[in-house]
Design a protein around this motif. Sequence first.
Motif, PDB file in Angstrom:
ATOM      1  N   SER A   7       0.853  -1.187   0.000  1.00 37.28           N
ATOM      2  CA  SER A   7       0.000   0.000   0.000  1.00 37.28           C
ATOM      3  C   SER A   7       0.886   1.233   0.000  1.00 37.28           C
ATOM      4  N   GLY A   8       0.267   2.370  -0.313  1.00 37.76           N
ATOM      5  CA  GLY A   8       0.992   3.630  -0.212  1.00 37.76           C
ATOM      6  C   GLY A   8       1.513   4.185  -1.517  1.00 37.76           C
ATOM      7  N   SER A  17       8.524  12.835  -2.006  1.00 36.67           N
ATOM      8  CA  SER A  17       8.726  11.635  -1.197  1.00 36.67           C
ATOM      9  C   SER A  17       7.451  10.820  -1.144  1.00 36.67           C
ATOM     10  N   LEU A  18       7.642   9.549  -0.882  1.00 37.36           N
ATOM     11  CA  LEU A  18       6.516   8.625  -0.773  1.00 37.36           C
ATOM     12  C   LEU A  18       6.969   7.446   0.072  1.00 37.36           C
ATOM     13  N   ARG A  19       6.072   6.893   0.861  1.00 40.07           N
ATOM     14  CA  ARG A  19       6.378   5.686   1.619  1.00 40.07           C
ATOM     15  C   ARG A  19       5.406   4.592   1.222  1.00 40.07           C
ATOM     16  N   ASP A  61      22.284   0.414  -6.496  1.00 39.44           N
ATOM     17  CA  ASP A  61      23.059   1.664  -6.514  1.00 39.44           C
ATOM     18  C   ASP A  61      22.201   2.878  -6.844  1.00 39.44           C
ATOM     19  N   SER A  62      21.225   2.720  -7.713  1.00 41.51           N
ATOM     20  CA  SER A  62      20.459   3.877  -8.184  1.00 41.51           C
ATOM     21  C   SER A  62      19.568   4.492  -7.110  1.00 41.51           C
ATOM     22  N   VAL A  63      19.341   3.792  -6.003  1.00 36.59           N
ATOM     23  CA  VAL A  63      18.453   4.325  -4.962  1.00 36.59           C
ATOM     24  C   VAL A  63      19.173   4.568  -3.641  1.00 36.59           C
ATOM     25  N   LYS A  64      20.439   4.205  -3.578  1.00 35.97           N
ATOM     26  CA  LYS A  64      21.192   4.435  -2.336  1.00 35.97           C
ATOM     27  C   LYS A  64      21.150   5.917  -1.992  1.00 35.97           C
ATOM     28  N   ALA A  65      21.036   6.214  -0.722  1.00 32.49           N
ATOM     29  CA  ALA A  65      20.982   7.586  -0.195  1.00 32.49           C
ATOM     30  C   ALA A  65      19.650   8.265  -0.480  1.00 32.49           C
ATOM     31  N   ARG A  66      18.774   7.621  -1.255  1.00 30.17           N
ATOM     32  CA  ARG A  66      17.443   8.208  -1.493  1.00 30.17           C
ATOM     33  C   ARG A  66      16.329   7.370  -0.864  1.00 30.17           C
ATOM     34  N   PHE A  67      16.519   6.071  -0.815  1.00 31.82           N
ATOM     35  CA  PHE A  67      15.502   5.161  -0.288  1.00 31.82           C
ATOM     36  C   PHE A  67      15.969   4.578   1.039  1.00 31.82           C
ATOM     37  N   SER A  68      15.020   4.296   1.913  1.00 34.76           N
ATOM     38  CA  SER A  68      15.337   3.694   3.199  1.00 34.76           C
ATOM     39  C   SER A  68      14.335   2.584   3.493  1.00 34.76           C
ATOM     40  N   ASN A  69      14.869   1.449   3.868  1.00 36.22           N
ATOM     41  CA  ASN A  69      14.099   0.236   4.084  1.00 36.22           C
ATOM     42  C   ASN A  69      14.054  -0.056   5.580  1.00 36.22           C
ATOM     43  N   SER A  70      12.888  -0.373   6.106  1.00 35.60           N
ATOM     44  CA  SER A  70      12.802  -0.704   7.528  1.00 35.60           C
ATOM     45  C   SER A  70      11.722  -1.745   7.738  1.00 35.60           C
ATOM     46  N   ARG A  71      11.709  -2.331   8.913  1.00 38.79           N
ATOM     47  CA  ARG A  71      10.693  -3.325   9.232  1.00 38.79           C
ATOM     48  C   ARG A  71      10.223  -3.159  10.661  1.00 38.79           C
ATOM     49  N   ASP A  72       8.958  -3.486  10.879  1.00 38.08           N
ATOM     50  CA  ASP A  72       8.360  -3.499  12.212  1.00 38.08           C
ATOM     51  C   ASP A  72       7.841  -4.916  12.422  1.00 38.08           C
ATOM     52  N   ALA A  74       6.687  -6.317  15.024  1.00 37.50           N
ATOM     53  CA  ALA A  74       5.463  -6.392  15.835  1.00 37.50           C
ATOM     54  C   ALA A  74       4.220  -6.243  14.956  1.00 37.50           C
ATOM     55  N   LYS A  75       4.371  -5.560  13.819  1.00 36.75           N
ATOM     56  CA  LYS A  75       3.254  -5.341  12.905  1.00 36.75           C
ATOM     57  C   LYS A  75       3.354  -6.191  11.637  1.00 36.75           C
ATOM     58  N   ASN A  76       4.377  -7.013  11.556  1.00 36.80           N
ATOM     59  CA  ASN A  76       4.593  -7.818  10.337  1.00 36.80           C
ATOM     60  C   ASN A  76       4.578  -6.946   9.085  1.00 36.80           C
ATOM     61  N   THR A  77       5.263  -5.847   9.163  1.00 37.28           N
ATOM     62  CA  THR A  77       5.213  -4.857   8.086  1.00 37.28           C
ATOM     63  C   THR A  77       6.612  -4.356   7.760  1.00 37.28           C
ATOM     64  N   VAL A  78       6.855  -4.155   6.470  1.00 30.82           N
ATOM     65  CA  VAL A  78       8.083  -3.509   6.024  1.00 30.82           C
ATOM     66  C   VAL A  78       7.705  -2.216   5.301  1.00 30.82           C
ATOM     67  N   TYR A  79       8.638  -1.296   5.322  1.00 31.20           N
ATOM     68  CA  TYR A  79       8.408   0.013   4.741  1.00 31.20           C
ATOM     69  C   TYR A  79       9.552   0.363   3.792  1.00 31.20           C
ATOM     70  N   LEU A  80       9.205   1.050   2.733  1.00 27.91           N
ATOM     71  CA  LEU A  80      10.211   1.607   1.842  1.00 27.91           C
ATOM     72  C   LEU A  80       9.935   3.103   1.750  1.00 27.91           C
ATOM     73  N   GLN A  81      10.780   3.866   2.410  1.00 24.64           N
ATOM     74  CA  GLN A  81      10.672   5.319   2.366  1.00 24.64           C
ATOM     75  C   GLN A  81      11.484   5.813   1.177  1.00 24.64           C
ATOM     76  N   MET A  82      10.823   6.499   0.277  1.00 22.76           N
ATOM     77  CA  MET A  82      11.476   6.963  -0.946  1.00 22.76           C
ATOM     78  C   MET A  82      11.491   8.489  -0.965  1.00 22.76           C
ATOM     79  N   SER A  83      12.645   9.056  -1.184  1.00 21.60           N
ATOM     80  CA  SER A  83      12.768  10.505  -1.242  1.00 21.60           C
ATOM     81  C   SER A  83      13.557  10.895  -2.483  1.00 21.60           C
ATOM     82  N   SER A  84      13.541  12.187  -2.785  1.00 19.86           N
ATOM     83  CA  SER A  84      14.210  12.702  -3.993  1.00 19.86           C
ATOM     84  C   SER A  84      13.840  11.860  -5.204  1.00 19.86           C
ATOM     85  N   LEU A  85      12.564  11.595  -5.328  1.00 17.32           N
ATOM     86  CA  LEU A  85      12.094  10.706  -6.386  1.00 17.32           C
ATOM     87  C   LEU A  85      12.318  11.308  -7.761  1.00 17.32           C
TER      88      LEU A  85
END
Length: 123
Positions: A7-8, A17-19, A61-72, A74-85
């Motif tokens: 989703s998102g 930016s978009l997550r 390489d093309s997304v390093k320093a722009r995208f950030s990957n994380s996981r929770d 407890a919520k069984n969820t991963v996130y991809l935070q995208m910036s400078s799209l």
Amino acid sequence: QVQLVESGGGLVQAGGSLRVSCAASLPSFNTYKMGWFRQAPGKEREFVAAINWNRNTYYTDSVKARFSNSRDNAKNTVYLQMSSLKPEDTAVYYCAAGRRNSDYDDAREYDYWGQGTQVTVSS
């Protein structure tokens, strides 16, 4: 039944930016590596990012320093935070889960896939 639901996605201007999120109904979620892949029209699916069970992250390489990957876990969820799209980031973004915590950029090493979410970056 295992399900991955992204989703998102949406439309954003270049430089914005978009997550995107991926909720997984996956037993032992915390033991899986979680990856993000994308596919643009007329192109092959490509690796974007991954996070392993120990929260180590990997990026193409093309997304390093722009995208950030994380996981929770407890919520069984991963996130991809995208910036400078950029317009070239436009694609359907898929999340995937893999039992083996290795070969993060190889789509063949993932066992479950979501249905994808569209991300469109306008210039």
